[in-house]
Design a protein around this motif. Structure first.
Motif, PDB file in Angstrom:
ATOM      1  N   PHE A  76       0.821  -1.215   0.000  1.00 49.60           N
ATOM      2  CA  PHE A  76       0.000   0.000   0.000  1.00 49.60           C
ATOM      3  C   PHE A  76       0.857   1.269   0.000  1.00 49.60           C
ATOM      4  CE2 PHE A  76      -4.185  -1.762   2.007  1.00 49.60           C
ATOM      5  CZ  PHE A  76      -4.416  -2.467   0.835  1.00 49.60           C
ATOM      6  N   VAL A  77       2.091   1.174   0.464  1.00 47.59           N
ATOM      7  CA  VAL A  77       2.943   2.371   0.541  1.00 47.59           C
ATOM      8  C   VAL A  77       4.129   2.287  -0.422  1.00 47.59           C
ATOM      9  CG1 VAL A  77       2.232   2.895   2.892  1.00 47.59           C
ATOM     10  CG2 VAL A  77       4.232   1.458   2.521  1.00 47.59           C
ATOM     11  N   HIS A  78       4.061   1.329  -1.355  1.00 50.66           N
ATOM     12  CA  HIS A  78       5.065   1.187  -2.411  1.00 50.66           C
ATOM     13  C   HIS A  78       6.462   0.985  -1.847  1.00 50.66           C
ATOM     14  CE1 HIS A  78       2.168   3.664  -5.192  1.00 50.66           C
ATOM     15  NE2 HIS A  78       1.637   2.534  -4.740  1.00 50.66           N
ATOM     16  N   ARG A  79       6.555   0.014  -0.946  1.00 51.15           N
ATOM     17  CA  ARG A  79       7.835  -0.372  -0.373  1.00 51.15           C
ATOM     18  C   ARG A  79       7.996  -1.878  -0.515  1.00 51.15           C
ATOM     19  NH1 ARG A  79      10.047   3.307  -1.443  1.00 51.15           N
ATOM     20  NH2 ARG A  79      10.618   5.145  -0.238  1.00 51.15           N
ATOM     21  N   ALA A  80       9.215  -2.311  -0.830  1.00 46.39           N
ATOM     22  CA  ALA A  80       9.504  -3.742  -0.905  1.00 46.39           C
ATOM     23  C   ALA A  80       9.899  -4.293   0.453  1.00 46.39           C
ATOM     24  CB  ALA A  80      10.614  -4.005  -1.916  1.00 46.39           C
ATOM     25  N   SER A  81      10.544  -3.457   1.276  1.00 42.26           N
ATOM     26  CA  SER A  81      11.009  -3.876   2.594  1.00 42.26           C
ATOM     27  C   SER A  81      10.023  -3.453   3.679  1.00 42.26           C
ATOM     28  CB  SER A  81      12.382  -3.267   2.887  1.00 42.26           C
ATOM     29  OG  SER A  81      12.764  -3.494   4.226  1.00 42.26           O
ATOM     30  N   VAL A  82       9.622  -4.398   4.497  1.00 49.37           N
ATOM     31  CA  VAL A  82       8.733  -4.078   5.624  1.00 49.37           C
ATOM     32  C   VAL A  82       9.409  -3.082   6.560  1.00 49.37           C
ATOM     33  CG1 VAL A  82       7.563  -5.042   7.644  1.00 49.37           C
ATOM     34  CG2 VAL A  82       7.532  -6.289   5.483  1.00 49.37           C
ATOM     35  N   ALA A  83      10.740  -3.170   6.674  1.00 51.36           N
ATOM     36  CA  ALA A  83      11.471  -2.282   7.573  1.00 51.36           C
ATOM     37  C   ALA A  83      11.345  -0.816   7.181  1.00 51.36           C
ATOM     38  CB  ALA A  83      12.945  -2.684   7.610  1.00 51.36           C
ATOM     39  N   GLU A  84      10.989  -0.535   5.917  1.00 47.88           N
ATOM     40  CA  GLU A  84      10.878   0.852   5.465  1.00 47.88           C
ATOM     41  C   GLU A  84       9.452   1.384   5.534  1.00 47.88           C
ATOM     42  OE1 GLU A  84      13.564   2.423   5.215  1.00 47.88           O
ATOM     43  OE2 GLU A  84      14.723   0.565   5.377  1.00 47.88           O
ATOM     44  N   VAL A  85       8.531   0.618   6.091  1.00 46.93           N
ATOM     45  CA  VAL A  85       7.144   1.062   6.269  1.00 46.93           C
ATOM     46  C   VAL A  85       7.030   1.744   7.627  1.00 46.93           C
ATOM     47  CG1 VAL A  85       4.731   0.369   6.383  1.00 46.93           C
ATOM     48  CG2 VAL A  85       6.312  -0.844   4.851  1.00 46.93           C
ATOM     49  N   VAL A  86       6.613   3.013   7.650  1.00 54.03           N
ATOM     50  CA  VAL A  86       6.490   3.737   8.918  1.00 54.03           C
ATOM     51  C   VAL A  86       5.043   3.850   9.384  1.00 54.03           C
ATOM     52  CG1 VAL A  86       8.598   5.056   8.554  1.00 54.03           C
ATOM     53  CG2 VAL A  86       6.425   5.990   7.768  1.00 54.03           C
ATOM     54  N   LEU A  87       4.073   3.617   8.507  1.00 55.60           N
ATOM     55  CA  LEU A  87       2.665   3.726   8.892  1.00 55.60           C
ATOM     56  C   LEU A  87       2.202   2.433   9.552  1.00 55.60           C
ATOM     57  CD1 LEU A  87       1.173   5.506   5.743  1.00 55.60           C
ATOM     58  CD2 LEU A  87       2.383   6.480   7.704  1.00 55.60           C
ATOM     59  N   THR A  88       1.363   2.570  10.576  1.00 57.31           N
ATOM     60  CA  THR A  88       0.932   1.407  11.347  1.00 57.31           C
ATOM     61  C   THR A  88      -0.573   1.147  11.305  1.00 57.31           C
ATOM     62  OG1 THR A  88       0.868   2.760  13.353  1.00 57.31           O
ATOM     63  CG2 THR A  88       2.909   1.540  12.910  1.00 57.31           C
ATOM     64  N   ASP A  89      -1.375   2.152  10.983  1.00 59.85           N
ATOM     65  CA  ASP A  89      -2.832   1.940  10.962  1.00 59.85           C
ATOM     66  C   ASP A  89      -3.493   3.162  10.332  1.00 59.85           C
ATOM     67  OD1 ASP A  89      -5.220   0.643  11.310  1.00 59.85           O
ATOM     68  OD2 ASP A  89      -5.213   0.723  13.497  1.00 59.85           O
ATOM     69  N   TRP A  90      -4.758   3.020   9.975  1.00 63.00           N
ATOM     70  CA  TRP A  90      -5.528   4.157   9.470  1.00 63.00           C
ATOM     71  C   TRP A  90      -7.000   3.931   9.740  1.00 63.00           C
ATOM     72  CZ3 TRP A  90      -4.547  -0.018   6.454  1.00 63.00           C
ATOM     73  CH2 TRP A  90      -5.557  -0.472   5.616  1.00 63.00           C
ATOM     74  N   ALA A  91      -7.768   5.021   9.727  1.00 61.17           N
ATOM     75  CA  ALA A  91      -9.215   4.940   9.928  1.00 61.17           C
ATOM     76  C   ALA A  91      -9.880   6.073   9.167  1.00 61.17           C
ATOM     77  CB  ALA A  91      -9.571   5.015  11.409  1.00 61.17           C
ATOM     78  N   ARG A  92     -11.048   5.792   8.595  1.00 65.03           N
ATOM     79  CA  ARG A  92     -11.824   6.797   7.863  1.00 65.03           C
ATOM     80  C   ARG A  92     -12.705   7.570   8.840  1.00 65.03           C
ATOM     81  NH1 ARG A  92     -14.600   7.555   2.707  1.00 65.03           N
ATOM     82  NH2 ARG A  92     -13.279   5.932   1.792  1.00 65.03           N
ATOM     83  N   GLN A  93     -12.665   8.880   8.772  1.00 68.79           N
ATOM     84  CA  GLN A  93     -13.574   9.727   9.549  1.00 68.79           C
ATOM     85  C   GLN A  93     -14.800  10.104   8.711  1.00 68.79           C
ATOM     86  OE1 GLN A  93     -12.686  10.071  12.834  1.00 68.79           O
ATOM     87  NE2 GLN A  93     -11.033   8.721  12.120  1.00 68.79           N
ATOM     88  N   ASP A  94     -14.556  10.486   7.466  1.00 62.60           N
ATOM     89  CA  ASP A  94     -15.614  10.675   6.477  1.00 62.60           C
ATOM     90  C   ASP A  94     -14.952  10.556   5.117  1.00 62.60           C
ATOM     91  OD1 ASP A  94     -14.534  13.243   5.719  1.00 62.60           O
ATOM     92  OD2 ASP A  94     -15.618  14.167   7.379  1.00 62.60           O
ATOM     93  N   ASP A  95     -15.643  10.958   4.067  1.00 66.25           N
ATOM     94  CA  ASP A  95     -15.120  10.726   2.722  1.00 66.25           C
ATOM     95  C   ASP A  95     -13.796  11.430   2.440  1.00 66.25           C
ATOM     96  OD1 ASP A  95     -17.229   9.112   2.177  1.00 66.25           O
ATOM     97  OD2 ASP A  95     -18.354  10.572   0.988  1.00 66.25           O
ATOM     98  N   LEU A  96     -13.505  12.498   3.158  1.00 67.84           N
ATOM     99  CA  LEU A  96     -12.300  13.281   2.879  1.00 67.84           C
ATOM    100  C   LEU A  96     -11.361  13.415   4.064  1.00 67.84           C
ATOM    101  CD1 LEU A  96     -13.808  16.198   0.735  1.00 67.84           C
ATOM    102  CD2 LEU A  96     -12.607  14.169  -0.085  1.00 67.84           C
ATOM    103  N   HIS A  97     -11.738  12.856   5.201  1.00 66.78           N
ATOM    104  CA  HIS A  97     -10.914  12.996   6.402  1.00 66.78           C
ATOM    105  C   HIS A  97     -10.561  11.619   6.963  1.00 66.78           C
ATOM    106  CE1 HIS A  97     -12.949  16.909   6.098  1.00 66.78           C
ATOM    107  NE2 HIS A  97     -11.865  17.404   6.682  1.00 66.78           N
TER     108      HIS A  97
END
Length: 311
Positions: A24-45
Motif C-alpha cells: 500500500f505504501v510502495h515499499r519492498a522492505s517491511v522495515a521501510e514502512v512507517v505507517l501502522t494503521d488508518w481509519a476513515r472519519q468521512d469521505d475526505l478525512h
C-alpha cells in the motif's frame, strides 16, 4: 495485556501493533514502512498512525531530533496508502508526485528513549476522478506526537494505469536504459553525512553546483527497481545541497517546499544548484533555493528553511 484462549482456538492478543501492508505504501522492505494503521472519519478525512524508530540506517537523527525527511516520507506513504485502501486505486498503478511540503517543530521532534508514536490527521481535497476511478488528489497532514504538533505538510499526486504509464514512459521503463555511471561522492562531512554511500551529490568545478549521484544499489533510496530517480532522493539532494551552501553540515532543516516538474531520468546527468535567498524578517532561518535540471530542462525546485544557528 491478557491472552485469551478459547476451546480449540489459537491464542489471541487484541490491539497489537503492526505496519500497514508494504504494497500500500510502495515499499519492498517491511522495515521501510512507517505507517501502522488508518481509519476513515468521512469521505475526505482520515486518521493515520505511524512510528519513527530511534535509529534508522538512512533517516539519522539531526541534532537530537528525528530526521525531517522521515516526516516527509510519512506524508508520501499516506498518499499511496489512502489511494489504494480508501479510494480504490488498484495495486500496480503508478503515482506521480507533483509537490510535497513539510515543516517541523523541533520541540516535539526529539529522539527519546522509545520510538516516536505519531497520530496524523489527513484532509483530502481536489479529488479528481475519471470514469469513477481516482486519477489524483491533494492532501494536508498534521502530525501529532503526544497531542502536540510535531510537523505539518501537504502533497499532491496523480496516478495512472500500467498501460497508460507504459505509453508515457516508452523507452525508459526499468531495464530499457542503462543508468549513468556512478560518480564519486562529495565529502560526506560537508553535507551532513557520515558514510559516502549516503551522499547523493558529486562535486563540480562550480561553487554550489553538483551533479546528482543516484546509486541504484542504495537499500533505502532504491528500495525496489524503478525507471526514474525517486522523489525522496531529490529531497535528500535538496537537503545536502542546502547544508553545503550555508556551510552548516549539521544544521536542522525546518521546512521543505518542493515542486516536481518532470521525471528525473537515471541515464542523464542532473545538475543540482543551490542559491541562498535574502534573509527576510519573517523567516525562521536561512533559506536556500535548490533546483535540478537535466538537458537544460527544469526537473524540480525546492526551498529549504534552515534552523537559526543562534537557537
Amino acid at each position: 495485556m491478557t491472552a485469551h484462549k478459547g476451546a480449540g482456538s489459537l491464542l489471541r492478543y487484541p490491539g497489537l501493533t503492526t505496519t500497514v501492508p508494504k504494497e500500500f505504501v510502495h515499499r519492498a522492505s517491511v522495515a521501510e514502512v512507517v505507517l501502522t494503521d488508518w481509519a476513515r472519519q468521512d469521505d475526505l478525512h482520515f486518521t493515520v498512525s505511524a512510528q519513527w524508530p530511534r535509529g534508522h540506517s538512512f533517516f539519522a537523527h539531526v541534532d537530537g531530533c528525528h530526521d525531517p525527511l522521515i516526516a516527509a516520507e510519512s506524508i508520501r506513504q499516506i498518499g499511496s496508502l489512502l489511494a489504494h485502501a480508501e479510494f480504490g486505486v488498484p495495486l500496480g498503478h503508478h503515482f506521480l508526485m507533483w509537490d510535497l511540503s513539510v515543516a517541523v517543530h523541533p520541540a516535539h521532534m526529539s529522539v527519546d528513549w522509545a520510538p516516536a508514536s505519531l497520530d496524523m490527521e489527513v484532509t483530502c481535497r481536489d479529488v479528481k476522478r475519471r470514469g469513477g476511478a481516482l486519477t489524483g488528489l491533494r492532501y494536508d497532514v498534521v502530525i501529532r506526537r503526544d497531542g502536540e504538533c510535531a510537523a505539518t505538510g501537504s502533497a499532491a499526486f496523480t496516478c495512472t494505469s500500467p498501460k497508460v504509464y507504459g505509453r508515457l514512459r516508452a523507452g525508459r521503463l526499468t531495464g530499457e536504459r542503462t543508468p549513468l555511471a556512478l560518480t564519486a561522492p562529495t565529502a560526506p562531512q560537508t553535507v551532513g553525512r557520515v558514510s559516502p554511500t549516503d551522499v547523493v551529490l558529486s562535486a563540480t568545478a562550480e561553487q554550489d553546483v553538483w551533479q546528482l549521484r543516484a546509486d541504484t544499489r542504495h537499500p533505502v533510496l532504491f528500495d525496489h527497481p524503478v525507471d526514474h530517480v525517486p522523489g525522496m532522493l531529490l529531497l535528500e539532494a535538496t537537503r545536502q545541497a542546502a547544508l553545503a551552501a550555508v556551510d552548516r553540515p549539521h544544521a536542522l532543516p525546518l521546512a521543505f517546499t518542493s515542486e516536481f516538474v518532470r521525471y528525473a531520468e537515471l541515464d542523464a546527468p542532473c545538475r543540482i544548484e543551490a542559491l541562498r535567498l535574502p534573509r527576510t524578517s519573517t523567516a525562521l532561518g536561512d533559506q536556500v533555493l535548490v533546483t535540478g535540471r537535466q538537458e537544460d530542462e527544469l526537473v524540480f525546485t525546492s526551498t529549504v528553511t534552515m534552523s537559526d544557528p543562534t537557537t
